[in-house]
Design a protein around this motif. Structure first.
Motif, PDB file in Angstrom:
ATOM      1  N   ARG A  19      22.483  65.411   4.513  1.00  0.00           N
ATOM      2  CA  ARG A  19      21.227  64.075   5.600  1.00  0.00           C
ATOM      3  C   ARG A  19      21.828  64.207   6.721  1.00  0.00           C
ATOM      4  NH1 ARG A  19      21.504  57.895   3.700  1.00  0.00           N
ATOM      5  NH2 ARG A  19      18.665  57.386   3.887  1.00  0.00           N
ATOM      6  N   LEU A  20      21.422  64.597   7.962  1.00  0.00           N
ATOM      7  CA  LEU A  20      21.378  63.709   9.427  1.00  0.00           C
ATOM      8  C   LEU A  20      20.762  61.813   9.318  1.00  0.00           C
ATOM      9  CD1 LEU A  20      20.602  66.471  11.374  1.00  0.00           C
ATOM     10  CD2 LEU A  20      22.582  66.090  10.180  1.00  0.00           C
ATOM     11  N   GLY A  65       8.079  70.598   4.059  1.00  0.00           N
ATOM     12  CA  GLY A  65       8.255  70.701   2.181  1.00  0.00           C
ATOM     13  C   GLY A  65       9.840  70.885   2.073  1.00  0.00           C
ATOM     14  N   ARG A  66      10.479  70.768   2.941  1.00  0.00           N
ATOM     15  CA  ARG A  66      12.095  70.631   2.596  1.00  0.00           C
ATOM     16  C   ARG A  66      12.383  69.692   3.628  1.00  0.00           C
ATOM     17  NH1 ARG A  66      14.931  75.127   5.449  1.00  0.00           N
ATOM     18  NH2 ARG A  66      13.172  75.240   6.630  1.00  0.00           N
ATOM     19  N   PHE A  67      12.076  69.306   4.883  1.00  0.00           N
ATOM     20  CA  PHE A  67      12.746  68.315   5.577  1.00  0.00           C
ATOM     21  C   PHE A  67      11.781  67.079   5.430  1.00  0.00           C
ATOM     22  CE2 PHE A  67      15.601  70.507   8.602  1.00  0.00           C
ATOM     23  CZ  PHE A  67      15.736  71.197   7.999  1.00  0.00           C
ATOM     24  N   THR A  68      12.083  65.753   5.659  1.00  0.00           N
ATOM     25  CA  THR A  68      11.853  64.787   5.169  1.00  0.00           C
ATOM     26  C   THR A  68      12.788  63.891   6.569  1.00  0.00           C
ATOM     27  OG1 THR A  68      11.532  65.273   3.172  1.00  0.00           O
ATOM     28  CG2 THR A  68      11.030  62.459   3.742  1.00  0.00           C
ATOM     29  N   GLN A  81      16.979  64.222   5.944  1.00  0.00           N
ATOM     30  CA  GLN A  81      16.659  64.639   5.046  1.00  0.00           C
ATOM     31  C   GLN A  81      16.782  66.548   4.844  1.00  0.00           C
ATOM     32  OE1 GLN A  81      18.806  63.100   2.295  1.00  0.00           O
ATOM     33  NE2 GLN A  81      19.260  65.326   1.564  1.00  0.00           N
ATOM     34  N   MET A  82      17.355  66.665   4.782  1.00  0.00           N
ATOM     35  CA  MET A  82      17.644  68.586   4.853  1.00  0.00           C
ATOM     36  C   MET A  82      17.319  68.950   3.639  1.00  0.00           C
ATOM     37  SD  MET A  82      18.811  69.139   8.890  1.00  0.00           S
ATOM     38  CE  MET A  82      20.353  69.039   8.266  1.00  0.00           C
ATOM     39  N   ASN A  83      16.528  69.635   2.622  1.00  0.00           N
ATOM     40  CA  ASN A  83      17.030  70.519   1.198  1.00  0.00           C
ATOM     41  C   ASN A  83      16.246  72.202   1.709  1.00  0.00           C
ATOM     42  OD1 ASN A  83      17.602  67.547   0.375  1.00  0.00           O
ATOM     43  ND2 ASN A  83      15.133  67.503  -0.261  1.00  0.00           N
ATOM     44  N   ASN A  84      17.473  72.930   0.700  1.00  0.00           N
ATOM     45  CA  ASN A  84      16.905  73.938   1.025  1.00  0.00           C
ATOM     46  C   ASN A  84      17.507  74.521   2.372  1.00  0.00           C
ATOM     47  OD1 ASN A  84      15.839  76.447  -0.481  1.00  0.00           O
ATOM     48  ND2 ASN A  84      13.705  76.607  -0.163  1.00  0.00           N
ATOM     49  N   LEU A  85      18.205  74.312   2.715  1.00  0.00           N
ATOM     50  CA  LEU A  85      18.895  75.067   3.857  1.00  0.00           C
ATOM     51  C   LEU A  85      18.470  76.506   4.362  1.00  0.00           C
ATOM     52  CD1 LEU A  85      21.115  71.663   4.492  1.00  0.00           C
ATOM     53  CD2 LEU A  85      18.801  72.698   6.517  1.00  0.00           C
TER      54      LEU A  85
END
Length: 124
Positions: A19-20, A65-68, A81-85
């Motif tokens: 999470r940046l 679908g991966r970042f918010t 928010q960065m998921n499934n990097l």
């Protein structure tokens, strides 16, 4: 007058999350449009996610679908928010914002501001 400072980057394995955060400070009246950009070595800086002052958000196809992207206006904070990097997400990430700030001698002014960048490295 106004500063943007990113944090939250680091080294993570593929499939992990980060999470940046981007903290804005100074004589801020309002944060208008904002965005997160990435720049990989040898490549141009490119838009990852953007949010208008009205709340409309857009994402690069590669991160949908991966970042918010989100913001907390009360705290002058912006987030990614960065998921499934993935390894291809490895880059320096920069926050950018169009900010209305108070001028020293009165009145306000709109300018674009950039943070210093935070490194995200995703290992395979």
């Amino acid at each position: 007058q106004v500063q943007l400072v990113e944090s939250g980057g680091g080294l993570v394995q593929a499939g992990g999350s980060l999470r940046l955060s981007c903290a804005a400070s100074g004589r801020i009246v309002s944060i208008n449009a904002m965005g997160w950009y990435s720049q990989a070595p040898g490549k141009q800086r490119e838009l990852v996610a953007a949010s208008t002052s009205g709340g409309t958000v857009t994402y690069a196809d590669s991160v949908k679908g991966r970042f918010t992207i989100s913001r907390d206006n009360a705290k002058n904070m912006m987030y990614l928010q960065m998921n499934n990097l993935k390894p291809e997400d490895t880059a320096v990430y920069y926050c950018n914002a169009r900010i209305t700030a108070r001028k020293l001698l009165g009145g306000t002014r709109d300018d674009d501001y950039w943070g210093q960048g935070t490194q995200v490295t995703v290992s395979s």
